[in-house]
Design a protein around this motif. Structure first.
Motif, PDB file in Angstrom:
ATOM      1  N   GLN A   1       0.860  -1.186   0.000  1.00 28.87           N
ATOM      2  CA  GLN A   1       0.000   0.000   0.000  1.00 28.87           C
ATOM      3  C   GLN A   1       0.894   1.233   0.000  1.00 28.87           C
ATOM      4  O   GLN A   1       1.644   1.467   0.938  1.00 28.87           O
ATOM      5  CB  GLN A   1      -0.902   0.004   1.224  1.00 28.87           C
ATOM      6  N   ILE A   2       0.825   2.010  -1.073  1.00 28.22           N
ATOM      7  CA  ILE A   2       1.621   3.225  -1.183  1.00 28.22           C
ATOM      8  C   ILE A   2       0.911   4.348  -0.427  1.00 28.22           C
ATOM      9  O   ILE A   2      -0.263   4.617  -0.667  1.00 28.22           O
ATOM     10  CB  ILE A   2       1.811   3.631  -2.664  1.00 28.22           C
ATOM     11  N   HIS A   3       1.593   5.001   0.483  1.00 30.22           N
ATOM     12  CA  HIS A   3       0.987   6.065   1.259  1.00 30.22           C
ATOM     13  C   HIS A   3       0.685   7.272   0.369  1.00 30.22           C
ATOM     14  O   HIS A   3       1.367   7.517  -0.631  1.00 30.22           O
ATOM     15  CB  HIS A   3       1.902   6.459   2.405  1.00 30.22           C
ATOM     16  N   GLU A   4      -0.317   8.022   0.767  1.00 31.95           N
ATOM     17  CA  GLU A   4      -0.797   9.126  -0.065  1.00 31.95           C
ATOM     18  C   GLU A   4       0.297  10.137  -0.369  1.00 31.95           C
ATOM     19  O   GLU A   4       0.401  10.643  -1.497  1.00 31.95           O
ATOM     20  CB  GLU A   4      -1.978   9.815   0.628  1.00 31.95           C
ATOM     21  N   HIS A   5       1.140  10.436   0.625  1.00 27.59           N
ATOM     22  CA  HIS A   5       2.180  11.435   0.407  1.00 27.59           C
ATOM     23  C   HIS A   5       3.277  10.944  -0.533  1.00 27.59           C
ATOM     24  O   HIS A   5       4.096  11.735  -0.992  1.00 27.59           O
ATOM     25  CB  HIS A   5       2.799  11.882   1.740  1.00 27.59           C
TER      26      HIS A   5
ATOM     27  N   ARG B   1       2.105   0.639  -7.646  1.00 29.61           N
ATOM     28  CA  ARG B   1       0.713   0.647  -7.207  1.00 29.61           C
ATOM     29  C   ARG B   1      -0.075  -0.489  -7.859  1.00 29.61           C
ATOM     30  O   ARG B   1      -0.163  -0.598  -9.080  1.00 29.61           O
ATOM     31  CB  ARG B   1       0.069   1.993  -7.550  1.00 29.61           C
TER      32      ARG B   1
ATOM     33  N   ARG C   1       5.206   4.992  -7.088  1.00 30.93           N
ATOM     34  CA  ARG C   1       3.927   4.970  -7.809  1.00 30.93           C
ATOM     35  C   ARG C   1       3.886   3.850  -8.839  1.00 30.93           C
ATOM     36  O   ARG C   1       2.813   3.339  -9.179  1.00 30.93           O
ATOM     37  CB  ARG C   1       3.676   6.315  -8.490  1.00 30.93           C
TER      38      ARG C   1
ATOM     39  N   ALA D   1       2.445   9.146  -3.320  1.00 29.07           N
ATOM     40  CA  ALA D   1       1.712   8.718  -4.514  1.00 29.07           C
ATOM     41  C   ALA D   1       2.326   9.213  -5.813  1.00 29.07           C
ATOM     42  O   ALA D   1       2.135   8.590  -6.868  1.00 29.07           O
ATOM     43  CB  ALA D   1       0.259   9.189  -4.419  1.00 29.07           C
ATOM     44  N   ASP D   2       3.047  10.318  -5.769  1.00 26.66           N
ATOM     45  CA  ASP D   2       3.657  10.859  -6.991  1.00 26.66           C
ATOM     46  C   ASP D   2       5.144  10.547  -7.092  1.00 26.66           C
ATOM     47  O   ASP D   2       5.805  10.986  -8.031  1.00 26.66           O
ATOM     48  CB  ASP D   2       3.454  12.380  -7.050  1.00 26.66           C
TER      49      ASP D   2
END
Length: 232
Positions: A117-121, A131, A128, A123-124
């Motif tokens: 699970q890639i953390h939101e912060h 994912r 990424r 994501a870029d």
């Protein structure tokens, strides 16, 4: 030419699929085994890029493996200097330890192919590319969060699957480099009990490797290429 030094803790855990993006980024790739007579005298601050791969030992087993303490001290000097460093599995645990974290046995063996699970912060960022991509996990240790790092990814069993500090330090608990390397057969032959302890089946894991491995490696290569392109 820039130099990349791979530290290999056991012969069957090499850089595998990550070699291509490292060479494509213009590095002359060198390798040293911890059993080499000259390993203890190397200044780990010197290579332009340091890559530490996995191994079946634990960072806390310094009585059995005296080189661990020696490597950790020299690694701490490199990390203090913020020199570009990549750690994979045991290598990631060594980075965490050199940054002051405690490495310890985890709640269960984590062996098999599944996404992180890639953390939101994050994501870029470079992760990424992973994912939704099942990647190989093969470990039973974990670590407390080192001070000053950013955790990038987690799994159901392990909170700390990846972390970074700034642009130059990246630690990965999983094995997105594995999926096309024949050394996977060595892993299966040497540690079949780990697959069973994790609730898996060796035959099913071999099938998963054949089916999912190429996609995992392609994503891993893209991740490492992105990370290398942003190094200070």
């Amino acid at each position: 030419m820039k130099t990349a030094l791979i530290i290999r803790h056991v012969p069957h855990e090499g850089v595998a699929g990550y070699r291509q993006p490292i060479e494509d980024a213009g590095y002359d790739v060198l390798r040293v085994d911890v059993t080499d007579p000259g390993f203890a005298t190397l200044d780990l601050r010197e290579p332009d890029l340091l890559i530490m791969m996995g191994g079946p030992m634990g960072v806390y087993e310094q009585d059995r493996f005296p080189w661990i303490a020696c490597q950790r001290r020299r690694l701490a000097l490199r990390l203090e200097a913020d020199r570009p460093t990549l750690g994979v599995c045991f290598g990631a645990q060594m980075m965490a330890s050199a940054l002051g974290a405690k490495v310890h046995l985890g709640p269960a063996k984590e062996v098999g192919f599944h996404p992180v699970q890639i953390h939101e912060h994050a994501a870029d960022g470079p992760l990424r590319h992973l994912r939704g991509v099942p990647v190989l996990h093969w470990h039973g240790d974990t670590f407390t969060r080192p001070e000053g790092v950013e955790v990038l990814a987690s799994s159901r069993l392990y909170e700390h699957q990846a972390f970074r500090r700034g642009k130059n330090l990246l630690a990965l608990q999983f094995h997105a480099e594995m999926g096309e390397d024949p050394r996977f057969d060595d892993w299966m032959e040497q540690w079949p009990e780990a697959v069973v302890e994790a609730g898996g089946c060796p035959r099913a894991l071999r099938r998963a490797h054949d089916e999912l491995g190429p996609g995992a490696v392609a994503a891993g290569r893209a991740m490492i290429s992105d990370w290398l392109s942003a190094l200070n």
